[in-house]
Enzyme design. Sequence first.
Site, PDB file in Angstrom:
ATOM      1  N   SER A  44       0.858  -1.182   0.000  1.00  0.00           N
ATOM      2  CA  SER A  44       0.000   0.000   0.000  1.00  0.00           C
ATOM      3  C   SER A  44       0.892   1.229   0.000  1.00  0.00           C
ATOM      4  CB  SER A  44      -0.909   0.008   1.239  1.00  0.00           C
ATOM      5  OG  SER A  44      -0.139   0.203   2.419  1.00  0.00           O
ATOM      6  N   LEU A 108       2.702  -1.272   5.116  1.00  0.00           N
ATOM      7  CA  LEU A 108       2.081  -0.010   5.490  1.00  0.00           C
ATOM      8  C   LEU A 108       3.162   1.051   5.610  1.00  0.00           C
ATOM      9  CD1 LEU A 108      -0.340   1.685   6.488  1.00  0.00           C
ATOM     10  CD2 LEU A 108       0.132   0.806   8.795  1.00  0.00           C
ATOM     11  N   ILE A 139       6.750  -2.526   7.569  1.00  0.00           N
ATOM     12  CA  ILE A 139       6.656  -1.074   7.611  1.00  0.00           C
ATOM     13  C   ILE A 139       7.471  -0.509   6.455  1.00  0.00           C
ATOM     14  CG2 ILE A 139       7.151   1.003   8.935  1.00  0.00           C
ATOM     15  CD1 ILE A 139       4.916  -0.711  10.125  1.00  0.00           C
ATOM     16  N   LYS A 140       6.820   0.337   5.647  1.00  0.00           N
ATOM     17  CA  LYS A 140       7.505   0.948   4.509  1.00  0.00           C
ATOM     18  C   LYS A 140       8.209   2.229   4.945  1.00  0.00           C
ATOM     19  CE  LYS A 140       5.717   0.784   0.296  1.00  0.00           C
ATOM     20  NZ  LYS A 140       4.769   0.934  -0.837  1.00  0.00           N
ATOM     21  N   ILE A 141       9.500   2.278   4.685  1.00  0.00           N
ATOM     22  CA  ILE A 141      10.315   3.440   4.998  1.00  0.00           C
ATOM     23  C   ILE A 141      11.010   3.884   3.713  1.00  0.00           C
ATOM     24  CG2 ILE A 141      12.287   4.302   6.324  1.00  0.00           C
ATOM     25  CD1 ILE A 141      11.604   2.264   8.489  1.00  0.00           C
TER      26      ILE A 141
END
Length: 367
Positions: A44, A108, A139-141
């Site tokens: 996403s 996310l 977790i998207k960074i």
Amino acid sequence: MSEIIKNLSGHGVSVWLDDISRERLRTGNLETLIREKGVVGVTSNPTIFASALSKGDAYTPQLHDLSIRGVDVEEAVRAITTYDIRWAADVLRPVYDATGGVDGRVSLEVDPRLARETDKTIAEARALWWMVDRPNLMIKIPATVEGLAAITQALAEGISVNVTLIFSLERYRAVMDAWLAGLEQAKAAGLDLSSIESVASFFVSRVDTEIDKRLDKIGSPEAAALKGKAAVANAQLAYAAFEEVMNSPRWQALRDAGARPQRPLWASTGTKDPSYPDTLYVDELVAPGTVNTMPEKTLDAVADHGKITGDTVRGSYERAWNSMAALKEIGIDYDDVVRALEEEGVEKFEASWNELLATVTAELRKA
């Protein structure tokens, strides 16, 4: 399931869907795509959530409750997005279990406005990891310079990370270094390395979009002959860099301690130029141990008429280097291209996030 997708998966490519929405979840569409289209993960981003919130009434009941509770808009956005991510993670949990935690992942992204702020990105990553509370979360960074230290810290704490917005080979190498450093710190802290998963999202189609635009300005026949070659060549050379790290003593030590590779993930794989084959960035990027996250339109095209002929990456390095050299010779400044793409990527996601905030604000007032 499509035989073409089976063939793609058989060559080591995990098929992830680059989309999520409450409507897709409540209608069972995601389960259908898992069953019929071989989807084994979901990504996403702020643009996807902004689009989902702007359509239909799937979010109305939750927005009503959030309004009654007087929740501020930023917390409301966290509540809405983490709800969808938890739901998707539960749908994909059987895939996660069947693959030993490799696939079945849902990503996310941290608030993109924090892309240039290391400490705030780390704090947000921790908060989202706690709020979703699913082992198959990522977790998207973003892979900004400031994001690199956040990537290391998150991994060191056992948070699985999807590194996003990678455009350049140099930055990709820095991402892999940050990943290794995070695993080394996790190992020193006694964490179970096998539970920490990571992918590196190398963006594809946007590279062609930007370079093709510059080639059109040059306007020569030589420039025209190079259109549509940069993105695939760039990604193929990224895989070469990945292989170098996989053969390094530093990685071997972590692998022996139970760590798993940070898989290259091909992102932005829907073609933007209608003159290109709609499955171009899937057909030409088949390699073992990779992920291809596709918008549903591209997924449907691949399932219908993709041309999967085996590994199209590992035998291509010389040709890819030649393509990049030809672009440089004709006047394309690679460093300027990737710098512009990173800035544009962060700006686009910030704009989408602000759109999401505005949409939720309006809906909270109506509720």
